[in-house]
Design an enzyme around this catalytic site. Sequence first.
Site, PDB file in Angstrom:
ATOM      1  N   GLY A  56      98.005  88.211  31.627  1.00 49.17           N
ATOM      2  CA  GLY A  56      99.338  87.796  32.009  1.00 49.17           C
ATOM      3  C   GLY A  56     100.397  88.843  31.754  1.00 49.17           C
ATOM      4  O   GLY A  56     100.237  90.019  32.069  1.00 49.17           O
ATOM      5  N   SER A  57     101.486  88.423  31.132  1.00 49.64           N
ATOM      6  CA  SER A  57     102.714  89.210  31.067  1.00 49.64           C
ATOM      7  C   SER A  57     102.587  90.481  30.244  1.00 49.64           C
ATOM      8  O   SER A  57     101.977  90.498  29.171  1.00 49.64           O
ATOM      9  CB  SER A  57     103.833  88.345  30.485  1.00 49.64           C
ATOM     10  OG  SER A  57     105.001  89.108  30.315  1.00 49.64           O
ATOM     11  N   CYS A  58     103.257  91.538  30.734  1.00 44.95           N
ATOM     12  CA  CYS A  58     103.366  92.798  29.995  1.00 44.95           C
ATOM     13  C   CYS A  58     104.187  92.630  28.727  1.00 44.95           C
ATOM     14  O   CYS A  58     104.127  93.470  27.821  1.00 44.95           O
ATOM     15  CB  CYS A  58     104.021  93.862  30.871  1.00 44.95           C
ATOM     16  SG  CYS A  58     103.101  94.265  32.372  1.00 44.95           S
TER      17      CYS A  58
END
Length: 564
Positions: A56-58
Site C-alpha cells: 500500500g501507501s508510501c
Amino acid sequence: MTLVAGDAQGELLSAMVGLSFWGGVDPQTGVVIDQHHPLCGESLDGRVLAIPSGRGSCSGSGVLLELILNGHAPAAIVICEREEILTLGALVAEVVFEQSIPVLRIEREVFARLGEYRYARVVGSNFQLLHKPPIGDWQPETAQQESNEDTTVRLDAVDEAFLSGQHGKAAQVAMRLLVRMAAVQEAEAFMDVTQVHIDGCIYTGPASLRFAQMLIGWHARVRVPTTLNSISVDKRRWRAQGVAQDLGVPASALADAYLAMGAQPSFTCAPYLLESAPRFGEQVGWAESNAVVYANSVIGARTMKYPDYLDVCIALTGRAPLAGCHLDAGRRATLALEVEMPTGADDAFWPLLGYCCGAVCGTEIPLIRGLETSAAGPDELKAFGAAFATVAAASMFHIAGITPEADEQRPERQVRIASSELRQAWQVLNTVASPEVGLVSLGNPHFSHDECARLAALVRGRTKSANVAVVVTCGRAVHEAASRAGHIEEAEAFGVQFVTDTCWCMLGEPVIPPAVRTLMTNSGKYAHYAPGLVGRGVRFGGMAACVEAACSGKAQQEAPAWLS
C-alpha cells in the site's frame, strides 16, 4: 538478511498478509486499524511483527518513524519478501534520530512456520523462535548496532561529493540514506533523475515535521524539479473549514518547509495530471503509491515505489539507486491474470478489478489479459491503479492492448480472476448493510478535468438531498481549469463542495460531518481505508450511483446487474 541491525525480543505477532502502516496502523498508538486485515485491533507496541512485506501507501515509512520516536513501535519487524517502505522508516530513525528497531528478512520456509510459535528474539542477524517467553536477564545492547554502510554499489565522483559533505549536511545525510537503501535494493550504481514527487509532505505526526525542520536547519535545497503530494489540510482554507489548530498549524508548517526547500506548491496525489508529467522512458523519483503505478504502467516512465523521506533524499541529490523498475529486468511481468469484463459494466468495474488484481499479485508485476477491447482511458486506469496499489506491494502492472509495455511481456504462470471474485470484492468494500448515506466522497485519487466535467453533467438538473454532503478533492491546477470551463460552478450549484491541496486519506471532521455514519465513494482505495481512518461505514459504487445516493440519501443495496 539484516536490513536494519539491532537486538530485540517479544511476543510474536504474525500474519500471512502484508500490512500498510499508513491507513492500517494508528501512528500514535501502534494499533492496527485496517479493518480488512487479519491483525485488526492488535497492538504492535513492543511485539515482534512478522508480515510478508509492507504494502500500500508510501507513507508507511512515516508512520513507522512516528511509532519509533513516540515509543509505540514493534520491538522488531520480520519479513520474507523484498521490502523498502518499513525498512526506510527504521533507517531514517537510525541515521537521523539515532534510535531504531531491527528489521530482518528471513527465508519463506521459516516464515511459513511462524504460526507455531508465540515469542521471538532478534540478536544481530540471528532470529530465534520460542514457545515460551525468553528467560533470564537478557537486555538489548544500550546502543543500537549500526548497520554497515559499506556497499557494493558503485559511487561516482558526484556521489562521493555528496557523502563527503561538499554540498552541505542535508545532502550528505540524504546520500547516506540513499546508500543504505541502495544496498537493500541490491543496486549496482546510482543514476540521475529528471524530477521528483514528494509524498513525505503528509503530516503523520511530530516526527514528520521534525525531519523536515532538521533539513531546513541544514539549508536543504532540491536539485531537480520537485512536486508535492496532497498535504493533510487544504492549505488556503483549513481555518474556514473548521479544521483544528493542532492539525492545521503543523500540517501547514510541514508544507511550508518543503516549499522552502524549493518544491512546487502542486499539492496533488495525481501529479500525472500536471503539465510537468514525465514522458515514456523518463527516469524519475516518485512517491505516492497510486502515482508510482500510474507513472510506471500507464505513462511508461520509470520509478521505484519510493517510501516517504527517500523521495526527499532523491530530491536533495537528484540521484536514485539504479534498481527495480528503473531497469528493463525490473519491469517484467511474472504473472498473467486472465480477466473478463462483464457486459454492461460501469466505472465501478475498474477499482474493483484493481483491488482483486492487487490482492492476487502481491509483490509480483502482473500482465492483465482480457481487456483489449475495453477502451480504458486515463480515468479508468487511474481508478484501477489506485485500488491495485492499495493492496499490492508491486510498483506497476501491464494491461494487454492498453499499457505501453504490455506487448513485451511473456509471463509463464497464469491465474484467472473470476466474476465471483469481483462480487466478493464488492462485498468487502461495502462494509455496511444500511442504505442510508450522509456523505458522498469523490476524488481519491484527485479528480481529473474530465471527471469534473462528467460530474457536472450528472448533476445537471438534479436536486441534492439536504441530508447528504458531497465533497470532491482535486489539485489546484485541475480546479482552476475546471472553473474556467464552468464545471465547478455547475457542480457547486448542485451542492458539491470542492477541497484542494488535501485528499480523502487525510480528511476528517468537520469536513466529514460529525453526524455522518455512512459515506459513499467511487474510490476502491478510499473504500478500503475509510473504515479504519474515519470510523465510518462505507458504500461503494460508480460515479452515477454516487450522484443517485446524493439525491435520494440512499445507496442501492444490491450489487449492480452487471456484477450479478
